[in-house]
Design a protein around this motif. Structure first.
Motif, PDB file in Angstrom:
ATOM      1  N   ILE A 137       0.786  -1.073   0.030  1.00 43.75           N
ATOM      2  CA  ILE A 137       0.045  -0.052   0.160  1.00 43.75           C
ATOM      3  C   ILE A 137       0.943   1.283  -0.204  1.00 43.75           C
ATOM      4  N   GLN A 166      -0.171   9.401   0.870  1.00 44.89           N
ATOM      5  CA  GLN A 166       0.087   8.479  -0.284  1.00 44.89           C
ATOM      6  C   GLN A 166       0.662   9.390  -1.412  1.00 44.89           C
ATOM      7  N   GLY A 196      -3.105  -3.483  -6.441  1.00 44.29           N
ATOM      8  CA  GLY A 196      -4.077  -3.081  -5.276  1.00 44.29           C
ATOM      9  C   GLY A 196      -5.587  -2.944  -5.684  1.00 44.29           C
TER      10      GLY A 196
END
Length: 433
Positions: A51, A247, A391
Motif C-alpha cells: 500500500i 499517499q 491493489g
C-alpha cells in the motif's frame, strides 16, 4: 505450513473485517528489489508496495545499514521525553522540504494518527469542531478520521467528535460535474464550497482536509489548481487547509515532491506516513509553527519518532533525494500511463485510466458505463496468477491501484504492462461471455 492453513488460522483469531487479498491469500516471506516471494516459493513483481509503503523497494543496503547501526546500539526506544538525534535531523529536513513558513514537525506511528493530530491542531487553533472534507475521501480508521471519511465502505461508525460537511472535487469520473472542462469543473466545485459553507456550517469552520489525489477512493485526480481555488475561499473565512500527503508525498506523483504543489498553494499543515519509513512505522504532521504550538496541554508520543523508525526514515529520504526517484516516477509513470491508455482504447471494460507518476488508477466498467467490481476482481486474480501484485479500491471496489516502488526499472515497467494487458483482456472476455 501452507498458505491455506495459515489463512484458516488468520480467520479464526483475527477480525472478520480485516480484509485479505485473493481467493487464496498469500504470505510474503522474502523480498529483494521490486520483487517479493511467497511461502510457496513463487516470486511476484510488486506493483502495490505494501500500500505505497515500501516506496524504495526491498533489501536497500543504505536503509538496512541505518536500521542495523541503530539496533546495534541497543537503543530501540527512549520516547519523546529524551532527545533523539535522528528525530531532530529528520524533522529539520522535512520542515525545509515542506515549504511551510516556520514549520515544525510532530512524528506519529501512522497516517491515521497523523490525521488525528492535524484535526486536533486545527480544531484547537480555530476553537471549532466543524471540518470540511471531500466526497469519497479516506483519512484513516480512528474515531475522528472515520468521521471525515467520505466513502461509506470505509466509514465504520456514524458517530464522530467533529461535524463534517462534504464538498465536490474528489471523484471526478462519476461526479455530478463530470462533463465540464477543467476550468468549469473548478468553478463549479468552488461554487459548491461556497454553498456548503453558507448552508451546512456556522461559518467558523476549523479546516478543509483533502488528499491531492484520493488514495483508497481510487487514485482520483482533480484538475490542477482546484485546491488553490478552494484556498482563496477558505482564506476569506480564516479556515485552515490541511493536505493529506500520506499517499501523495515524497515525489511519488513525479511532477512535484508534494501532491499539493500541483495546486499552486502552500497549506497550513501537511500529514505524511507510508513511504517515508520504507516499511517501518512512521507518520507525522508538518505545520506552521503557531499552529503546531497551539496545544496548551501536556502531550508526548511514546513510539512516534522512535530511534529505529527515524533512522530508517532519514536513510529512506536521503536515498530518495540522492537518486532522483521523483524523476524516475515521472518518467516511468508516463510510460505506464501511455501503455495503459492504449489498453483502454482496445478494451471497453477499462473505463478510465488516471493518475500521476507511479500512482495510477484503472477504473473498470460494465456495459453501459456502470461500475464493474467483478472485472476489477478478475484483474486482481489474473495479475497475481501471472506474477504481478496490484491493489484494489475505489468507492465501488472497481478500481485497480498501481503504485510500484519508486526504484522501478524500464524492464519491470514493460513486464508489468504485459501482464496487465493480458489480465485486462481476460476481464474483457469474462464480461462479454
Amino acid at each position: 505450513m501452507t498458505d491455506a492453513s495459515l489463512a484458516d488460522r488468520h480467520r479464526a483469531v483475527l477480525p472478520n473485517w480485516l480484509a485479505l487479498y485473493y481467493q487464496e491469500p498469500i504470505e510474503i516471506v522474502r523480498a529483494e528489489g521490486r520483487r517479493v516471494t511467497d511461502a510457496q516459493g513463487r516470486t511476484y513483481l510488486d506493483f502495490f508496495a505494501g500500500i505505497l509503503t515500501n516506496a524504495i523497494g526491498y533489501g536497500v543496503a543504505e536503509i538496512s545499514d541505518a536500521i542495523r547501526t541503530q539496533v546495534d546500539t541497543g537503543v530501540l526506544h527512549t520516547s519523546t521525553l529524551y532527545l533523539i538525534r535522528k528525530q531532530v535531523e529528520l524533522a529539520e529536513q522535512i520542515a525545509e522540504l515542506s515549504g511551510i513558513p516556520d514549520a515544525k514537525v510532530f512524528f506519529t506511528n501512522s497516517g491515521t494518527e497523523a490525521n488525528e493530530t492535524a484535526l486536533m491542531l486545527a480544531t484547537q487553533y480555530r476553537r471549532s469542531n466543524q471540518v470540511l472534507a471531500l466526497r469519497n475521501s479516506y483519512h484513516g480508521r480512528a474515531f475522528a478520521t472515520i468521521g471525515i471519511t467520505g466513502n461509506r465502505g470505509w466509514s465504520a461508525s456514524s458517530l464522530s467528535p467533529v461535524k463534517v460537511s462534504y464538498v465536490h472535487g474528489g471523484y471526478r469520473y462519476r461526479d455530478a460535474f463530470r462533463g465540464l472542462s477543467d476550468a468549469d469543473y473548478i468553478r463549479a466545485c468552488v461554487d459548491d464550497l461556497r454553498d456548503v459553507l453558507q448552508t451546512t456550517t456556522a461559518g467558523d469552520v476549523a479546516a478543509l482536509i483533502a488528499e491531492p489525489i484520493q488514495g483508497v477512493g481510487g487514485f482520483n485526480v482533480p484538475p490542477d489548481g482546484l485546491l488553490g481555488a478552494f484556498k482563496e475561499i477558505l482564506d476569506e473565512y480564516g479556515i485552515l487547509l490541511i493536505s493529506d500527503e500520506v499517499q501523495t508525498g515524497w515525489g511519488r506523483t513525479g511532477e512535484h515532491f508534494w501532491g499539493i504543489q500541483a495546486h499552486g498553494v502552500t497549506p497550513d499543515a501537511m500529514t505524511f506516513a507510508k513511504g517515508l519509513g520504507n516499511g517501518l512505522a512512521i507518520g507525522g504532521v508538518v505545520a506552521r509553527g503557531d499552529l503546531m504550538d497551539c496545544i496548551d496541554a501536556n502531550s508526548i508520543s511514546t513510539f512516534g519518532g522512535n530511534p529505529v523508525s527515524t533512522a530508517a526514515a532519514k536513510a529512506t529520504l536521503d536515498y530518495l533525494l540522492d537518486h532522483d526517484l521523483q524523476g524516475n516516477a515521472a518518467k516511468l509513470g508516463d510510460r505506464l500511463l501511455r501503455g495503459l491508455r492504449g489498453f483502454a482504447e482496445r478494451y471497453d471494460v477499462l473505463g478510465d485510466v488516471r493518475g500521476k507518476g507511479l500512482m495510477i488508477g484503472l477504473e473498470f466498467v460494465a456495459p453501459g458505463g456502470g461500475p464493474s467490481p467483478s472485472a476489477a476482481a478478475t484483474v486482481l486474480e489474473e495479475t497475481r496468477e501471472r506474477g504481478l501484485l496490484v491493489g484494489k479500491g475505489g468507492l465501488h471496489n472497481n478500481v485497480i491501484r498501481l503504485a510500484p516502488p519508486m526504484t522501478l526499472t524500464d524492464a519491470e515497467t514493460d513486464e508489468g504492462l504485459e501482464i496487465l494487458g493480458e489480465s485486462i483482456a481476460r476481464a474483457q472476455e469474462a464480461q462479454t461471455k
